[in-house]
Design a protein around this motif. Structure first.
Motif, mmCIF file in Angstrom:
data_model
loop_
_atom_site.group_PDB
_atom_site.id
_atom_site.type_symbol
_atom_site.label_atom_id
_atom_site.label_comp_id
_atom_site.label_asym_id
_atom_site.label_seq_id
_atom_site.Cartn_x
_atom_site.Cartn_y
_atom_site.Cartn_z
ATOM 1 N N CYS A 1 0.821 -1.221 0.000
ATOM 2 C CA CYS A 1 0.000 0.000 0.000
ATOM 3 C C CYS A 1 0.864 1.284 0.000
ATOM 4 C CB CYS A 1 -0.920 -0.011 1.221
ATOM 5 S SG CYS A 1 -2.054 1.384 1.221
ATOM 6 N N ARG A 2 0.419 2.255 -0.817
ATOM 7 C CA ARG A 2 1.114 3.551 -0.895
ATOM 8 C C ARG A 2 0.083 4.687 -0.894
ATOM 9 N NH1 ARG A 2 6.400 2.934 -2.274
ATOM 10 N NH2 ARG A 2 6.571 5.085 -2.974
ATOM 11 N N ARG A 3 -1.041 4.468 -0.198
ATOM 12 C CA ARG A 3 -2.146 5.424 -0.305
ATOM 13 C C ARG A 3 -1.930 6.740 0.440
ATOM 14 N NH1 ARG A 3 -7.207 2.053 1.414
ATOM 15 N NH2 ARG A 3 -5.927 0.212 1.278
ATOM 16 N N CYS A 4 -1.004 6.766 1.395
ATOM 17 C CA CYS A 4 -0.806 7.991 2.191
ATOM 18 C C CYS A 4 0.554 8.605 1.830
ATOM 19 C CB CYS A 4 -0.834 7.681 3.680
ATOM 20 S SG CYS A 4 -2.355 6.898 4.220
ATOM 21 N N LEU B 1 2.998 9.506 4.675
ATOM 22 C CA LEU B 1 3.545 8.370 5.418
ATOM 23 C C LEU B 1 4.508 7.544 4.565
ATOM 24 C CD1 LEU B 1 0.515 7.203 7.592
ATOM 25 C CD2 LEU B 1 2.189 9.005 7.975
ATOM 26 N N ARG C 1 8.147 6.911 6.051
ATOM 27 C CA ARG C 1 8.643 5.555 6.366
ATOM 28 C C ARG C 1 9.910 5.257 5.557
ATOM 29 N NH1 ARG C 1 3.762 2.676 2.836
ATOM 30 N NH2 ARG C 1 5.061 2.176 1.052
ATOM 31 N N PRO D 1 4.676 -0.685 4.795
ATOM 32 C CA PRO D 1 3.611 -0.906 5.783
ATOM 33 C C PRO D 1 3.848 -2.238 6.497
ATOM 34 C CG PRO D 1 2.678 -0.318 3.637
ATOM 35 C CD PRO D 1 4.142 -0.576 3.424
ATOM 36 N N VAL E 1 -2.973 1.897 12.247
ATOM 37 C CA VAL E 1 -2.344 2.485 11.059
ATOM 38 C C VAL E 1 -1.076 1.670 10.789
ATOM 39 C CG1 VAL E 1 -1.140 4.559 10.223
ATOM 40 C CG2 VAL E 1 -3.314 4.781 11.431
ATOM 41 N N ARG E 2 -0.803 1.343 9.517
ATOM 42 C CA ARG E 2 0.258 0.371 9.207
ATOM 43 C C ARG E 2 1.596 0.992 8.828
ATOM 44 N NH1 ARG E 2 -2.916 -4.348 9.554
ATOM 45 N NH2 ARG E 2 -4.920 -3.476 10.130
ATOM 46 N N CYS E 3 1.633 2.308 8.695
ATOM 47 C CA CYS E 3 2.899 2.974 8.376
ATOM 48 C C CYS E 3 3.287 3.898 9.522
ATOM 49 C CB CYS E 3 2.770 3.803 7.100
ATOM 50 S SG CYS E 3 2.468 2.801 5.652
ATOM 51 N N ARG F 1 -8.017 6.215 6.005
ATOM 52 C CA ARG F 1 -7.561 5.469 4.830
ATOM 53 C C ARG F 1 -7.106 4.062 5.204
ATOM 54 N NH1 ARG F 1 -3.831 9.545 3.187
ATOM 55 N NH2 ARG F 1 -5.345 11.081 2.536
ATOM 56 N N CYS F 2 -6.536 3.920 6.390
ATOM 57 C CA CYS F 2 -6.004 2.619 6.805
ATOM 58 C C CYS F 2 -7.059 1.736 7.477
ATOM 59 C CB CYS F 2 -4.815 2.820 7.754
ATOM 60 S SG CYS F 2 -3.531 1.577 7.540
ATOM 61 N N PHE G 1 -8.295 -1.947 6.465
ATOM 62 C CA PHE G 1 -7.453 -3.127 6.732
ATOM 63 C C PHE G 1 -7.842 -3.760 8.079
ATOM 64 C CE2 PHE G 1 -4.071 -0.937 3.986
ATOM 65 C CZ PHE G 1 -4.352 -1.719 2.881
HETATM 66 S S1 SF4 Z 1 -1.051 4.067 6.568
HETATM 67 FE FE1 SF4 Z 1 -2.316 2.396 5.758
HETATM 68 S S2 SF4 Z 1 -3.486 3.300 4.060
HETATM 69 FE FE2 SF4 Z 1 -1.754 4.690 4.498
HETATM 70 S S3 SF4 Z 1 -0.088 4.034 3.112
HETATM 71 FE FE3 SF4 Z 1 0.201 2.962 5.046
HETATM 72 S S4 SF4 Z 1 -0.862 0.993 4.793
HETATM 73 FE FE4 SF4 Z 1 -1.612 2.378 3.203
#
Ligand code: SF4
Length: 230
Positions: free
Chosen positions: A14-17, A20, A24, A44, A116-118, A132-133, A136
């Motif tokens: 995932c690269r939606r944010c 972040l 990262r 992530p 949140v994964r990042c 956005r996260c 998941f």
């Molecule tokens: S925080 Fe979640 S939605 Fe945003 S880029 Fe990381 S995995 Fe994707």
């Protein structure tokens, strides 16, 4: 179980944010001096643990030089040392330490994930990043059918867990306020949501959260399963 595996791949890619993703990767490039020779994960970080878990633990997000370095939640930093020791003492972890992927750690009856994964700057995701996260976490809850207790670590995870659980189970969001030991019901046949102070050094170094408090809460949660509570 296969669905959790697919989700893991989706999370890692995932690269939606944009904010972040930049942060990262910068942390992974610049590194902390003590880890200069290591290859950082810099992506992530997916959830992991027992797909038949009755307890789902939800953290805030990866730490810059912990999970963002090692690629596994609560691995390789002080928060991990505190939490995994408590999980081991309460019978959920196979060993008392969590140092790196491939160190042999596995969980029984427990799945570990995050809101949140990042890794976010200053450990503060924006509301947009949190939203956005969120799918998941919702998806993980839907694919963890044995879950009877959701344990949120800190106020941010508490809010995210209540949001995700109410969406995943199609129930009203409880209004219960966050506190260490707080417990919010989601309705008949649904898991209970529990709250704990986050095991960050900010809390554990000051004594706001100590090992006995954490183990006691984990044992209360386990005890709730034999008491007929969901
Ligand atoms: S925080 Fe979640 S939605 Fe945003 S880029 Fe990381 S995995 Fe994707």
């Amino acid at each position: 179980m296969g669905d959790l595996r697919t989700l893991r791949e989706e999370v890692v890619a995932c690269r939606r944010c944009p904010r972040l993703v930049t942060y990262r990767e910068k942390a992974a490039r610049e590194k902390k001096k003590a880890f200069r020779s290591e290859e950082y994960w810099g992506r992530p970080v997916p959830g992991f643990g027992d797909p038949a878990a009755r307890l789902v633990v939800v953290g805030l997000a990866p730490a810059a030089h912990g999970a963002n370095r090692t690629g596994r939640l609560f691995t390789g930093d002080k928060s991990a040392s505190f939490l995994v020791r408590a999980l081991y003492d309460a019978g959920f972890a196979s060993q008392p330490t969590s140092l790196a992927r491939g160190d042999g750690l596995h969980y029984t009856d427990l799945y570990l994930t995050a809101a949140v994964r990042c890794v976010p700057p200053d450990n503060r995701p924006t509301p947009e990043e949190k939203a956005r996260c969120a799918p998941f976490l919702q998806q993980e809850l839907a694919w963890l059918p044995q879950a009877r207790s959701l344990l949120a670590l800190g106020g941010f995870a508490w809010d995210a867990t209540l949001d995700a659980a109410s969406a995943a189970y199609g129930v009203a969001r409880p209004k219960t306020a966050f506190a260490h030991g707080a417990c919010a019901p989601l309705g008949p046949g649904r898991p209970l949501v529990w709250g704990s102070y986050h095991p960050s050094p900010q809390n554990t170094n000051t004594g706001k959260l100590n090992p006995a408090m954490m183990v006691d809460l984990l044992q209360r949660i386990r005890g709730s399963w034999s008491g007929g509570q969901r």
